[in-house]
Design an enzyme around this catalytic site. Structure first.
Site, PDB file in Angstrom:
ATOM      1  N   SER A  12     -65.852 -43.300  35.146  1.00 53.41           N
ATOM      2  CA  SER A  12     -67.304 -43.444  35.089  1.00 53.41           C
ATOM      3  C   SER A  12     -67.689 -44.851  34.625  1.00 53.41           C
ATOM      4  O   SER A  12     -67.280 -45.833  35.240  1.00 53.41           O
ATOM      5  CB  SER A  12     -67.901 -42.357  34.195  1.00 53.41           C
ATOM      6  N   ASP A  52     -70.152 -37.745  44.668  1.00 48.56           N
ATOM      7  CA  ASP A  52     -70.030 -37.928  43.219  1.00 48.56           C
ATOM      8  C   ASP A  52     -71.256 -37.323  42.536  1.00 48.56           C
ATOM      9  O   ASP A  52     -72.399 -37.682  42.837  1.00 48.56           O
ATOM     10  CB  ASP A  52     -69.912 -39.419  42.897  1.00 48.56           C
ATOM     11  N   HIS A  98     -67.051 -35.647  39.480  1.00 58.16           N
ATOM     12  CA  HIS A  98     -67.202 -36.940  38.805  1.00 58.16           C
ATOM     13  C   HIS A  98     -66.081 -37.068  37.791  1.00 58.16           C
ATOM     14  O   HIS A  98     -66.018 -36.290  36.842  1.00 58.16           O
ATOM     15  CB  HIS A  98     -68.557 -37.035  38.108  1.00 58.16           C
TER      16      HIS A  98
END
Length: 394
Positions: free
Chosen positions: A173, A270, A337
Site C-alpha cells: 500500500s 484493487d 489490496h
C-alpha cells in the site's frame, strides 16, 4: 460534528492498522539516535523497526519491508494520525508477527525465510518523502519522512546490510508506493556487488479518472506532497521530466525512468483504489456508490460496467512495467489490496494464482532469474476462482 466524525474514523482505522499479522513475534527497535538528526515521527518520537536476523545461507541477504497505512494530506488529519501508531512510535506494538513475504517458515516462504527480514514502521504520513524543517509550535507536527528513510538505511547498513549479497526493498500500500519512490535510492545505498531488486505490493496507485470524470486522487496527492515538502525527495529522474513534479507521486510516471528492477504485485480491482480513486466520496455527491464499492454483489449493472472499465485504466497505467523486460508483474483480477503480507495470499494451496503460479513463486523465480514472470489475468472480475472473497471484509 466533522471533527467528531473524523476522530471516530481515525480510531477505527488506527485499530484496524494495529492488528498484528500471523507469525512469530519480532521485537521492536527504537532508533533513538535519529532524533538528534530530526528524523522523527509526526509527533516527534523516534522512528522504529523490527528485525529478524538471517541465518545459514541467508545471513548476508536482506529483505526490508516498508509498512503501509495511507497518508495525511492536511493538518487536521495529521493531528489525528499522530494519535495512533501511524504517527507515534510510543503507540506501536512492541512485537510484530512476520508472515507472507517476511515469513520465517521455509514451507510458506521458501526463497526468503532465512534472510534478514526487517519491517520499517510507518509514522510520517507521506511514504517517507517529507522534509520540512519548521515545526509549528501549535500543532507540533514533524514532517520528516525522508530523514527517517535515510536514518533507517544508515542503521541497517551498520547492522550488516553493507555486506549484503542479495537485497530486496518491499512494502504494501503506502509502503508499496514508498518502495517504488525509494527503489533506486535503496540500490544506491548498497555496494555495487549486491544484487538489488524491489517488490511493490498494492502500491501502484494510478493517476486515474473517478466517476465524476475528474481526478480526485490527483488533488489529494498534491495536498500530501505540498504539506510534507515532498517534491525535493521524489525521484529526480522523474521530477526533472514531469510537469508538475508532484505527479511523480504516481508510479506510472516514475517507473519509466527507474534503473533498478522492480516486481509489481497488484489487483486489477484493487479495493483501496476502487473506493478512493474510482469512487471517492467527494466525487459521489449522491452517495450512490456507498455500498457497491465495498461489496460488488450490491452493484448495479451500470456500476459493474464502470468497475470493469477501471481495469482498463489500470492496464494502461501499467504499460511501463509490461514493456520493460527487467521488471516483473503479477496482476490478478481480484478485489483485493495487499497480497504479499499474509500466508493465505502469498503461498498456500488456496492462494491466488495466474498460470498455475502463486505470488511467492512468481517473485522468487523473478528475483533469482529462474523464470521471467510478467503475467496478467486476461479476464474481468470475477473470472479468477482463486481470488479471496474480500467483499465486506477489506
Amino acid at each position: 460534528m466533522e471533527r467528531l466524525r473524523r476522530w471516530i474514523i481515525n480510531i477505527v482505522v488506527c485499530a484496524l492498522l494495529s492488528i498484528t499479522t500471523e507469525g512469530v513475534g519480532v521485537g521492536i527497535t527504537y532508533l533513538e539516535s535519529a532524533v538528534a538528526k530530526g528524523a522523527v515521527c509526526l509527533d516527534g518520537t523516534a522512528p522504529a523497526f523490527h528485525w529478524d536476523k538471517g541465518s545459514g545461507s541467508g545471513i548476508n541477504n536482506w529483505m526490508v519491508l516498508i509498512e503501509g497505512g495511507g497518508w495525511c494530506q492536511d493538518i487536521a488529519n495529521c493531528i489525528d494520525r499522530k494519535g495512533c501508531d501511524r504517527g507515534s512510535s510510543t503507540l506501536m506494538r512492541k512485537e510484530f508477527g512476520f508472515s507472507g513475504i517476511l515469513g520465517p517458515q521455509n514451507r510458506t516462504n521458501p526463497d526468503f525465510s532465512n534472510w534478514n527480514r526487517v519491517k520499517v514502521r510507518y509514522c510520517d504520513g507521506a511514504s517517507f518523502t517529507g522534509d520540512v524543517e519548521a515545526v509549528d509550535p501549535i500543532n507540533r507536527l514533524h514532517f520528516r519522512g525522508a530523514r527517517i528513510w535515510h536514518a533507517v538505511m544508515d542503521e541497517l547498513l551498520e547492522k550488516g546490510m553493507k555486506n549484503a549479497e542479495n537485497a530486496i526493498l518491499t512494502g504494501c500500500s503506502a509502503g508499496g508506493l514508498a518502495t517504488i519512490l525509494h527503489c533506486d535510492d535503496f540500490r544506491d545505498h548498497l555496494p555495487s556487488t549486491t544484487k538489488v531488486k524491489c517488490v511493490a505490493d498494492a502500491g501502484y496507485f494510478i493517476h486515474g479518472k473517478d466517476i465524476s470524470g475528474g481526478s480526485y486522487v490527483e488533488s489529494f496527492y498534491k495536498q500530501v506532497v505540498s504539506l510534507h515538502g515532498s517534491v525535493k525527495n521524489l525521484p529526480q529522474s522523474c521530477t526533472s521530466r514531469t510537469n508538475p513534479p508532484e505527479l511523480c507521486f504516481f508510479p506510472q510516471y516514475v517507473i519509466p525512468h527507474m534503473h533498478t528492477p522492480i516486481f509489481i504485485i497488484s489487483a486489477a480491482y484493487d479495493s483501496w483504489q476502487i473506493k478512493n480513486i474510482l469512487a471517492p466520496g467527494p466525487a459521489d455527491k449522491l452517495r450512490a456508490w456507498d455500498t457497491c464499492k465495498f461489496d460488488f454483489r450490491t452493484c448495479s449493472q451500470n456500476q459493474m460496467n464502470v468497475i470493469q472499465s477501471f481495469r482498463y485504466q489500470v492496464l494502461n497505467a501499467l504499460k511501463p512495467v509490461m514493456d520493460n523486460k527487467q521488471h516483473g508483474l503479477f496482476l490478478d483480477s481480484c478485489y483485493a489490496h495487499c497480497q504479499a503480507g499474509g500466508e493465505d495470499t502469498w503461498m498456500l494451496d488456496n492462494s491466488p494464482i495466474i498460470d498455475n503460479t502463486t505470488i511467492a513463486k512468481a517473485v522468487g523465480d523473478w528475483f533469482y532469474e529462474r523464470n521471467y514472470y510478467n503475467k496478467v489475468d486476461n479476464c474481468g472480475y470475477p473470472c479468477n476462482p482463486t481470488c479471496p472473497d474480500l467483499n465486506e471484509a477489506d
